[in-house]
Scaffold this motif. Structure first.
Motif, PDB file in Angstrom:
ATOM      1  N   TYR A 116       0.844  -1.187   0.000  1.00  0.00           N
ATOM      2  CA  TYR A 116       0.000   0.000   0.000  1.00  0.00           C
ATOM      3  C   TYR A 116       0.877   1.234   0.000  1.00  0.00           C
ATOM      4  N   MET A 117       0.438   2.225  -0.771  1.00  0.00           N
ATOM      5  CA  MET A 117       1.231   3.442  -0.870  1.00  0.00           C
ATOM      6  C   MET A 117       0.361   4.664  -0.593  1.00  0.00           C
ATOM      7  N   HIS A 118       1.035   5.682  -0.099  1.00  0.00           N
ATOM      8  CA  HIS A 118       0.418   6.992   0.113  1.00  0.00           C
ATOM      9  C   HIS A 118       1.429   8.002  -0.382  1.00  0.00           C
ATOM     10  N   ARG A 119       1.028   8.818  -1.319  1.00  0.00           N
ATOM     11  CA  ARG A 119       1.931   9.840  -1.863  1.00  0.00           C
ATOM     12  C   ARG A 119       1.599  11.161  -1.215  1.00  0.00           C
ATOM     13  N   TYR A 120       2.594  11.722  -0.566  1.00  0.00           N
ATOM     14  CA  TYR A 120       2.423  12.974   0.153  1.00  0.00           C
ATOM     15  C   TYR A 120       3.636  13.850  -0.115  1.00  0.00           C
ATOM     16  N   ASP A 121       3.398  15.081  -0.563  1.00  0.00           N
ATOM     17  CA  ASP A 121       4.482  16.012  -0.913  1.00  0.00           C
ATOM     18  C   ASP A 121       5.476  15.376  -1.889  1.00  0.00           C
ATOM     19  N   ASN A 122       4.953  14.727  -2.910  1.00  0.00           N
ATOM     20  CA  ASN A 122       5.748  14.092  -3.971  1.00  0.00           C
ATOM     21  C   ASN A 122       6.617  12.946  -3.487  1.00  0.00           C
ATOM     22  N   GLU A 123       6.373  12.461  -2.300  1.00  0.00           N
ATOM     23  CA  GLU A 123       7.128  11.317  -1.785  1.00  0.00           C
ATOM     24  C   GLU A 123       6.163  10.159  -1.548  1.00  0.00           C
ATOM     25  N   PRO A 158      -4.845   5.189   1.256  1.00  0.00           N
ATOM     26  CA  PRO A 158      -3.816   4.373   0.607  1.00  0.00           C
ATOM     27  C   PRO A 158      -4.312   3.694  -0.666  1.00  0.00           C
ATOM     28  N   LYS A 159      -3.407   3.529  -1.601  1.00  0.00           N
ATOM     29  CA  LYS A 159      -3.679   2.817  -2.850  1.00  0.00           C
ATOM     30  C   LYS A 159      -2.926   1.492  -2.802  1.00  0.00           C
ATOM     31  N   SER A 160      -3.579   0.432  -3.261  1.00  0.00           N
ATOM     32  CA  SER A 160      -2.882  -0.851  -3.358  1.00  0.00           C
ATOM     33  C   SER A 160      -2.032  -0.854  -4.619  1.00  0.00           C
TER      34      SER A 160
END
Length: 189
Positions: free
Chosen positions: A104-111, A131-133
């Motif tokens: 799972y990912m979470h993109r925050y401030d281009n990170e 979060p995105k799988s």
């Protein structure tokens, strides 16, 4: 665009296929609702193209769960190699036990922040975190039995490549880099 008959004669189903070659073409997708986004050779698209098209990946009132799919060849030093780094071993090959493992990912401030569960990210970033799988599935030419049967010479084509191209295109190595060559120094004597 293709249209298909449905039970509701006033609302036929339709499939449209569009292309994206340059970042400036992203403007053409403003306001778009694209339930299925597919990239062929994702390594040839920019990082901005990928993330922007993710923002268009929605289905509205359609009975389709939106998703993205992509194919790629290894591209050492690319943004994509950085994105899938967890799946890549020190030797540059995909770690077999990690292939098809969902993270799972979470993109925050281009990170991009990763976790094994969506709950881990929500705990770290709060209730507004969505979060995105994501997964990476290793595949090689040897997995494409139909291609090998229909065009057995294609394997020979891959084997005929120079060492760097063979390492990426045939072997699937994400860290192989061609030798940058020699530097010649000319001295006046």
């Amino acid at each position: 665009q293709w249209k298909f008959k449905t039970k509701d004669k006033n609302h036929p189903a339709k499939i449209s296929m569009l292309g994206l070659e340059y970042e400036k073409e992203l403007e053409n997708y403003k306001g778009s609702q694209i339930p299925v986004v597919s990239f062929d050779e994702l390594n040839t698209f920019t990082e901005r193209m990928f993330w922007y098209m993710l923002s268009r990946n929605r289905s509205g009132n359609l009975p389709i769960r939106p998703y993205m799919r992509a194919t790629t060849n290894p591209a050492p030093n690319s943004w994509l190699a950085g994105l899938i780094d967890w799946w890549i071993g020190e030797d540059g090959f995909i770690i077999p036990e990690r292939s098809n493992v969902i993270r799972y990912m979470h993109r925050y401030d281009n990170e991009v922040h990763w976790a094994d569960t969506s709950e881990e990210l929500k705990k770290k970033f709060g209730p507004d975190c969505d979060p995105k799988s994501f997964t990476f599935i290793r595949s090689t030419i040897y997995d494409n039995k139909a291609l090998l049967k229909n065009d057995p010479s294609y394997l020979a084509n891959l084997k005929a490549q120079n060492k760097a191209d063979r390492a990426t295109l045939l072997d699937g190595n994400w860290k192989y880099k061609a030798n940058s060559g020699m530097i010649l120094e000319f001295v006046n004597r």
